[in-house]
Scaffold this motif. Structure first.
Motif, short mmCIF file in Angstrom:
data_model
loop_
_atom_site.label_atom_id
_atom_site.label_comp_id
_atom_site.label_asym_id
_atom_site.label_seq_id
_atom_site.Cartn_x
_atom_site.Cartn_y
_atom_site.Cartn_z
N GLU A 11 -16.05 0.36 34.28
CA GLU A 11 -15.82 -1.06 34.36
C GLU A 11 -16.98 -1.73 35.08
O GLU A 11 -17.44 -1.25 36.12
CB GLU A 11 -14.50 -1.37 35.09
N VAL A 12 -17.43 -2.84 34.52
CA VAL A 12 -18.57 -3.55 35.08
C VAL A 12 -18.33 -5.05 34.90
O VAL A 12 -17.62 -5.46 33.98
CB VAL A 12 -19.87 -3.11 34.40
N GLN A 13 -18.90 -5.84 35.77
CA GLN A 13 -18.78 -7.28 35.64
C GLN A 13 -19.74 -7.80 34.57
O GLN A 13 -20.78 -7.18 34.29
CB GLN A 13 -19.07 -7.97 36.97
N ALA A 14 -19.40 -8.93 34.00
CA ALA A 14 -20.26 -9.55 33.00
C ALA A 14 -21.66 -9.75 33.58
O ALA A 14 -21.82 -10.13 34.75
CB ALA A 14 -19.68 -10.88 32.56
N GLY A 15 -22.66 -9.45 32.76
CA GLY A 15 -24.04 -9.53 33.20
C GLY A 15 -24.58 -8.22 33.73
O GLY A 15 -25.80 -8.08 33.94
N GLY A 16 -23.70 -7.26 33.94
CA GLY A 16 -24.11 -5.97 34.48
C GLY A 16 -24.61 -5.03 33.41
O GLY A 16 -24.75 -5.39 32.23
N SER A 17 -24.88 -3.79 33.83
CA SER A 17 -25.46 -2.78 32.95
C SER A 17 -24.72 -1.47 33.07
O SER A 17 -24.15 -1.15 34.13
CB SER A 17 -26.94 -2.55 33.30
N LEU A 18 -24.74 -0.71 31.99
CA LEU A 18 -24.25 0.66 31.97
C LEU A 18 -25.15 1.47 31.06
O LEU A 18 -25.72 0.93 30.11
CB LEU A 18 -22.81 0.73 31.44
N SER A 71 -31.74 5.52 22.58
CA SER A 71 -32.85 6.47 22.70
C SER A 71 -32.30 7.88 22.60
O SER A 71 -31.09 8.08 22.59
CB SER A 71 -33.61 6.27 24.02
N ARG A 72 -33.20 8.85 22.54
CA ARG A 72 -32.78 10.25 22.49
C ARG A 72 -33.86 11.12 23.11
O ARG A 72 -35.05 10.75 23.13
CB ARG A 72 -32.51 10.68 21.05
N ASP A 73 -33.42 12.26 23.61
CA ASP A 73 -34.32 13.27 24.14
C ASP A 73 -33.95 14.57 23.44
O ASP A 73 -32.96 15.22 23.83
CB ASP A 73 -34.16 13.37 25.66
N ASN A 74 -34.72 14.93 22.44
CA ASN A 74 -34.37 16.13 21.66
C ASN A 74 -34.48 17.41 22.48
O ASN A 74 -33.79 18.39 22.19
CB ASN A 74 -35.24 16.21 20.41
N ALA A 75 -35.32 17.42 23.48
CA ALA A 75 -35.44 18.60 24.34
C ALA A 75 -34.18 18.82 25.17
O ALA A 75 -33.88 19.95 25.58
CB ALA A 75 -36.66 18.48 25.24
N LYS A 76 -33.44 17.73 25.41
CA LYS A 76 -32.22 17.82 26.22
C LYS A 76 -30.96 17.69 25.38
O LYS A 76 -29.86 17.62 25.93
CB LYS A 76 -32.23 16.73 27.29
N ASN A 77 -31.11 17.63 24.05
CA ASN A 77 -29.95 17.48 23.16
C ASN A 77 -29.10 16.29 23.56
O ASN A 77 -27.86 16.37 23.55
CB ASN A 77 -29.09 18.75 23.16
N THR A 78 -29.73 15.20 23.90
CA THR A 78 -29.01 14.06 24.45
C THR A 78 -29.45 12.75 23.79
O THR A 78 -30.64 12.55 23.53
CB THR A 78 -29.23 13.97 25.97
N ALA A 79 -28.47 11.88 23.56
CA ALA A 79 -28.72 10.52 23.12
C ALA A 79 -28.17 9.57 24.17
O ALA A 79 -27.23 9.90 24.89
CB ALA A 79 -28.07 10.25 21.77
N TYR A 80 -28.77 8.39 24.24
CA TYR A 80 -28.41 7.42 25.27
C TYR A 80 -28.17 6.05 24.64
O TYR A 80 -28.73 5.72 23.59
CB TYR A 80 -29.53 7.29 26.29
N LEU A 81 -27.37 5.25 25.33
CA LEU A 81 -27.24 3.85 24.98
C LEU A 81 -27.31 3.06 26.29
O LEU A 81 -26.39 3.12 27.10
CB LEU A 81 -25.93 3.56 24.26
N GLN A 82 -28.43 2.38 26.49
CA GLN A 82 -28.59 1.51 27.65
C GLN A 82 -28.05 0.14 27.28
O GLN A 82 -28.50 -0.46 26.29
CB GLN A 82 -30.07 1.41 28.03
N MET A 83 -27.10 -0.33 28.06
CA MET A 83 -26.45 -1.60 27.78
C MET A 83 -26.70 -2.56 28.94
O MET A 83 -26.27 -2.30 30.07
CB MET A 83 -24.94 -1.39 27.58
N ASN A 84 -27.39 -3.64 28.66
CA ASN A 84 -27.70 -4.66 29.66
C ASN A 84 -27.05 -5.98 29.30
O ASN A 84 -26.63 -6.18 28.16
CB ASN A 84 -29.22 -4.84 29.76
#
Length: 118
Positions: A11-18, A71-84
């Motif tokens: 949970e985050v306030q409006a305007g925040g990031s996760l 974004s993704r890091d194939n070396a770490k088998n990881t995908a990301y979603l930066q939400m601002n």
């Protein structure tokens, strides 16, 4: 076959990031296009962002352009979603999904809840 586990919701306030993280297990992560979907209460699941296997192609829903970044890091088998600049209308369960070599998205995580309070 690939298994997906999301984390980073909350949970985050409006305007925040996760930042959401999708950890893949199995073999050949770099053979999969990755995407983030979301589903809000009473609404259909919608695609938010996609990233190709070597991150050469990125696609965003109009509603998140300029605010979200996949974004993704194939070396770490990881995908990301930066939400601002989160808005209350971003409140939803967010799912990570994988598509083998541009086939349909057949592999899904369990979802992570994102709640944006105004």
């Amino acid at each position: 076959q690939v298994q997906l586990v999301e984390s980073g919701g909350g949970e985050v306030q409006a305007g925040g990031s996760l930042r959401l993280t999708c950890l893949a297990s199995g073999v050949g992560f770099n053979n999969y296009d990755m995407a983030w979907f979301r589903q809000a209460p009473g609404k259909e699941r919608e695609i938010v962002a996609q990233i190709s296997r070597i991150a050469s192609d990125l696609i965003y829903a109009d509603s998140v352009k300029g605010r979200f970044s996949i974004s993704r890091d194939n070396a770490k088998n990881t995908a990301y979603l930066q939400m601002n600049s989160l808005k209350s209308e971003d409140t939803a369960v967010y799912y990570c999904a994988a598509a083998y070599k541009s086939e349909a998205y057949r592999f899904w995580g369990q979802g992570t809840q994102v709640t944006v309070s105004s």
